[in-house]
Design a protein around this motif. Structure first.
Motif, short mmCIF file in Angstrom:
data_model
loop_
_atom_site.label_atom_id
_atom_site.label_comp_id
_atom_site.label_asym_id
_atom_site.label_seq_id
_atom_site.Cartn_x
_atom_site.Cartn_y
_atom_site.Cartn_z
N ILE A 119 -42.43 33.17 -75.24
CA ILE A 119 -42.11 32.11 -76.20
C ILE A 119 -40.65 31.73 -76.00
CG2 ILE A 119 -41.99 31.47 -78.64
CD1 ILE A 119 -44.19 33.54 -79.17
N ALA A 120 -40.39 30.44 -75.86
CA ALA A 120 -39.02 29.95 -75.70
C ALA A 120 -38.90 28.65 -76.49
CB ALA A 120 -38.69 29.70 -74.23
N ALA A 121 -37.89 28.57 -77.35
CA ALA A 121 -37.79 27.39 -78.21
C ALA A 121 -36.42 27.24 -78.83
CB ALA A 121 -38.86 27.46 -79.32
N ASN A 122 -36.02 25.99 -79.00
CA ASN A 122 -34.93 25.63 -79.89
C ASN A 122 -35.61 25.35 -81.22
OD1 ASN A 122 -32.79 24.53 -81.30
ND2 ASN A 122 -32.63 22.69 -80.04
N LEU A 123 -35.77 26.41 -82.01
CA LEU A 123 -36.62 26.31 -83.20
C LEU A 123 -36.04 25.37 -84.25
CD1 LEU A 123 -37.56 30.07 -83.70
CD2 LEU A 123 -39.06 28.25 -82.89
N PRO A 124 -36.90 24.56 -84.87
CA PRO A 124 -36.44 23.79 -86.03
C PRO A 124 -35.85 24.73 -87.07
CG PRO A 124 -38.64 23.09 -85.35
CD PRO A 124 -38.32 24.33 -84.58
N TYR A 125 -34.67 24.41 -87.58
CA TYR A 125 -33.97 25.33 -88.48
C TYR A 125 -34.80 25.67 -89.72
CZ TYR A 125 -29.52 24.91 -85.95
OH TYR A 125 -28.53 24.98 -85.01
N ASN A 126 -35.64 24.72 -90.16
CA ASN A 126 -36.33 24.95 -91.43
C ASN A 126 -37.52 25.90 -91.34
OD1 ASN A 126 -37.81 23.13 -89.94
ND2 ASN A 126 -38.11 21.65 -91.59
N ILE A 127 -37.98 26.23 -90.13
CA ILE A 127 -39.11 27.17 -90.01
C ILE A 127 -38.81 28.31 -89.04
CG2 ILE A 127 -40.85 25.45 -90.61
CD1 ILE A 127 -41.57 25.32 -87.59
N GLY A 128 -37.61 28.37 -88.50
CA GLY A 128 -37.30 29.34 -87.46
C GLY A 128 -37.49 30.78 -87.90
N THR A 129 -36.93 31.15 -89.05
CA THR A 129 -37.02 32.53 -89.50
C THR A 129 -38.46 32.91 -89.84
OG1 THR A 129 -34.77 32.42 -90.37
CG2 THR A 129 -36.15 34.21 -91.16
N GLU A 130 -39.19 31.99 -90.46
CA GLU A 130 -40.59 32.28 -90.81
C GLU A 130 -41.42 32.53 -89.55
OE1 GLU A 130 -44.45 30.42 -93.19
OE2 GLU A 130 -42.50 29.41 -93.32
N LEU A 131 -41.22 31.72 -88.51
CA LEU A 131 -41.96 31.93 -87.27
C LEU A 131 -41.59 33.27 -86.64
CD1 LEU A 131 -41.83 28.39 -85.65
CD2 LEU A 131 -43.89 29.64 -86.32
N LEU A 132 -40.30 33.59 -86.63
CA LEU A 132 -39.88 34.86 -86.04
C LEU A 132 -40.54 36.04 -86.75
CD1 LEU A 132 -38.17 36.57 -84.14
CD2 LEU A 132 -36.31 36.42 -85.81
N VAL A 133 -40.54 36.04 -88.07
CA VAL A 133 -41.15 37.15 -88.81
C VAL A 133 -42.64 37.26 -88.48
CG1 VAL A 133 -41.75 37.97 -91.13
CG2 VAL A 133 -39.44 37.13 -90.67
N ARG A 134 -43.31 36.14 -88.35
CA ARG A 134 -44.74 36.18 -87.97
C ARG A 134 -44.92 36.81 -86.59
NH1 ARG A 134 -47.98 30.72 -89.77
NH2 ARG A 134 -47.33 30.63 -91.96
N TRP A 135 -44.08 36.43 -85.65
CA TRP A 135 -44.20 36.97 -84.30
C TRP A 135 -43.87 38.46 -84.25
CZ3 TRP A 135 -41.14 32.12 -82.50
CH2 TRP A 135 -42.02 31.05 -82.35
N LEU A 136 -43.01 38.91 -85.16
CA LEU A 136 -42.62 40.32 -85.17
C LEU A 136 -43.61 41.21 -85.94
CD1 LEU A 136 -38.78 39.98 -85.87
CD2 LEU A 136 -39.86 40.60 -83.70
N THR A 137 -44.51 40.60 -86.70
CA THR A 137 -45.40 41.39 -87.55
C THR A 137 -46.88 41.02 -87.34
OG1 THR A 137 -45.05 39.80 -89.35
CG2 THR A 137 -43.65 41.76 -89.32
N PRO A 138 -47.36 41.03 -86.11
CA PRO A 138 -48.78 40.75 -85.89
C PRO A 138 -49.64 41.92 -86.37
CG PRO A 138 -47.79 41.48 -83.85
CD PRO A 138 -46.67 41.37 -84.85
N ALA A 139 -50.93 41.69 -86.45
CA ALA A 139 -51.83 42.75 -86.92
C ALA A 139 -51.88 43.92 -85.95
CB ALA A 139 -53.23 42.17 -87.12
#
Length: 286
Positions: A119-139
């Motif tokens: 995954i590589a991205a210049n993440l939109p500031y308004n959802i960046g942290t939420e996406l990161l937490v999802r990627w770090l906490t998969p099932a």
């Protein structure tokens, strides 16, 4: 370097398609193809990988990823205005760029990508942290991705790599460092972007570990850490009191002074406390 392929410079692309950045979408465009290519290189050898990119905008990083040899790029863009510019890139790299018009928070990338995935991205500031937490906490762990190469506001990047004892240290550092090796690989000043944001930005590279650094039930650990940092000014014996009637005794067993505060406790000690709480819960349910 104004170009890395046969496509027009990004400023020309933006002018052609009228792509003024929208604050509501957290957009700040990076137009220097030197920089976008450099960010793409931080993701490593992409020739045998599919790459997920969130929020490509006019496609600066997209072009960098493709020019660096990515097997395939899946670009997820919410702003319909950017789609014609991305389609031009797809035409220049036949069969290697798939564009999805939609919300990254609602997407299942596995329906479009074949492992290995980065995954590589210049993440939109308004959802960046939420996406990161999802990627770090998969099932399940290891995750579907091998690495994350992500741009954040510098403040968020500092929180990801922070160590105990610093003001930036908190839940995000623990989530990231439990299962990943994380480091800041680039910093960018506000003037690198159009329009310039109010703060500096940084690129963080996270590599997934095969196993977490220390054993702990992820849900229990997350709850412990969230409870501790929600009242970070309190001593742990007070902040964590809702978790156990004998929280002070458990802290001592974990090697943590009950008078310490959350920001002083390392990942290993938080994991030890999570294991003790799990054992206590199991014992009480017998």
């Amino acid at each position: 370097m104004s170009t890395i392929d046969t496509l027009p410079p990004l400023r020309a692309v933006i002018a052609e398609h009228g792509l003024s950045a929208k604050k509501a979408l957290g957009q700040n465009f990076l137009l220097d193809l030197n920089l976008t290519a450099k960010i793409a290189r931080q993701a490593g050898d992409l020739s045998q990988c599919d790459v997920l990119e969130i929020g490509p905008g006019p496609g600066g990083l997209t072009r960098g990823l493709l020019a660096e040899g990515a097997r395939k790029v899946l670009a997820v863009e919410k702003d319909a205005r950017c789609l014609p510019a991305l389609e031009q890139i797809a035409a220049a790299y036949p069969g290697r760029l798939e564009i999805v018009h939609g919300d990254a928070l609602q997407l299942d990338p596995l329906a479009h990508l074949t492992p290995p995935i980065r995954i590589a991205a210049n993440l939109p500031y308004n959802i960046g942290t939420e996406l990161l937490v999802r990627w770090l906490t998969p099932a399940a762990w290891p995750p579907v991705w091998e690495s994350l190469t992500l741009m954040f506001q510098r403040e968020v990047a500092d929180r990801i790599v922070a160590q105990p004892g610093s003001k930036a240290y908190g839940r995000l550092a623990i989530l990231a460092q439990l299962r990943c090796d994380a480091r800041i690989v680039m910093t960018l000043p506000p003037e690198a972007f159009t329009p310039p944001p109010k703060v500096a930005s940084a690129v963080v590279h996270l590599t997934a570990r095969a196993q977490p650094r220390f054993p702990a039930d992820p849900a229990i650990l997350s709850h412990v850490v969230a409870t501790a940092f929600n009242q970070r000014r309190k001593m742990l014996r007070a902040a964590l009191k809702p978790l156990s009637m004998d929280i002070e005794g458990l802290l001592v067993q974990a090697g943590i002074a009950p008078t310490e505060r959350a920001e002083q406790i390392g990942l290993e000690d938080f994991c030890a406390l999570a294991r003790l709480l799990e054992a206590e819960r199991r014992a009480s349910s017998v």
